[in-house]
Motif scaffolding. Structure first.
Motif, short mmCIF file in Angstrom:
data_model
loop_
_atom_site.label_atom_id
_atom_site.label_comp_id
_atom_site.label_asym_id
_atom_site.label_seq_id
_atom_site.Cartn_x
_atom_site.Cartn_y
_atom_site.Cartn_z
N ASN A 49 113.42 132.38 36.03
CA ASN A 49 113.65 131.24 36.92
C ASN A 49 114.28 131.66 38.24
O ASN A 49 115.17 132.51 38.26
N GLY A 50 113.80 131.04 39.29
CA GLY A 50 114.38 131.30 40.60
C GLY A 50 113.80 132.52 41.30
O GLY A 50 114.13 132.81 42.44
N LYS A 56 108.25 131.92 41.46
CA LYS A 56 106.93 131.64 40.86
C LYS A 56 106.23 130.48 41.56
O LYS A 56 105.09 130.60 41.98
N THR A 57 106.93 129.33 41.63
CA THR A 57 106.32 128.13 42.19
C THR A 57 105.87 128.38 43.63
O THR A 57 104.74 128.07 44.01
N LYS A 75 110.64 137.55 48.45
CA LYS A 75 111.87 137.53 49.25
C LYS A 75 112.10 138.83 50.00
O LYS A 75 113.24 139.26 50.19
#
Ligand code: GDP
Length: 279
Positions: free
Chosen positions: A109-110, A113-114, A232
């Motif tokens: 999570n974080g 992915k999205t 990122k």
């Protein structure tokens, strides 16, 4: 250009090497290689890769193959590039000829992915593909809401699991059952569409440092990863660990995320990457 904002930390750590190599002479070899080793380690290259690189440089220096600081620097860049490109490094997605092709995107999570899914959908749509997004993360209702925003933003269709289910099962799952869920998801897709998923991409947060390695190992053992999306990289990403992940798992980086806009996903360019961290 792609990495212009990123890798500030890695670049600073490795900048030491330039100065050392500028004044390098044969008698200095041990000291310079010790410092190089240190610089690679603080840049998250990991002990295995670091030793491999340093010892091969030592051999080439002592045998007279490398005769100047700039030759050593070039050899260093070449060995990093070799690691990143060894298995006929291929950033192309392998989607096969049969339609539909399925890309499964996994990760902690974080990690991104999205966002990466949204950016990838935008990219493929511009290449003429018709996209259907599917929210597989039934544990977090908020996750599918996020994906719906990306579907709207990119003009793609989306299917989402029942919200009730998502709420009912949230918070009850350990890391282990999430991994079970991934296996089930992969199997289910394969049953409906022969050969699917065509790609299973693991999203790795570029700022994670050496934690990337155990993450990549675990996901690969569970579902079998076909490529990485490194996100990122517009931040102060820590680049070295990417090299050890690719080396250990022999899985290519396919895309890099360089921001939060739809167009901020680029095919991975190993040479640009090496030039960015060892400029
Ligand atoms: P998920 O939980 O894995 O789906 O992660 P998200 O896609 O929700 O991303 C988590 C956060 O990271 C969000 O705030 C994103 O905007 C941000 N993010 C993702 N990819 C990038 C990237 O390449 N660059 C930057 N700067 N932020 C990113």
């Amino acid at each position: 250009k792609i990495f212009s904002g990123g890798f500030s930390k890695t670049r600073d750590n490795l900048a030491v090497i330039d100065e050392l190599l500028l004044y390098w002479n044969l008698a200095d070899t041990d000291r310079v290689l010790d410092e190089l080793e240190e610089a690679l380690l603080v840049s998250d290259f990991g002990p295995r890769i670091t030793i491999k690189i340093v010892e091969s440089l030592r051999e080439d220096i002592l045998s007279g193959k490398l005769k100047s600081g700039s030759e050593i620097k070039d050899a260093l860049k070449t060995s990093v590039l070799d690691i990143l490109t060894k298995k006929g490094h291929n950033t192309e997605l392998r989607l096969g000829f049969r339609k539909p092709a399925v890309i499964m995107i996994v990760g902690v999570n974080g990690g991104g992915k999205t966002t990466s899914l949204g950016k990838l959908a935008y990219r493929l749509k511009n290449e003429g593909a018709k996209i259907l997004m599917a929210a597989g993360d039934t544990f977090r209702a908020a996750a599918s809401d996020q994906l719906e925003i990306w579907a709207e933003r990119t003009g793609c269709e989306i299917v989402v699991a029942e919200k009730e289910n998502a709420k009912a099962s949230s918070g009850l799952h350990t890391n282990y059952s999430l991994m079970e869920e991934l296996i089930a998801c992969k199997k289910a897709v394969g049953k409906v569409i022969p050969g699917a998923p065509n790609e299973i991409l693991l999203v790795l947060d570029g700022n994670t440092g050496l934690n990337m390695l155990p993450q990549a190992r675990e996901f690969n053992e569970v579902v079998g990863i076909t490529g990485f999306i490194l996100t990122k990289l517009d931040g102060s990403a820590r680049g070295g660990c990417v090299v050890s992940v690719v080396d250990e798992l022999s899985i290519p980086v396919k895309f890099v995320g360089v921001g939060e806009r739809v167009e901020d996903l680029q095919p991975f360019d190993a040479e640009a990457f090496v030039n960015a961290i060892l400029s």
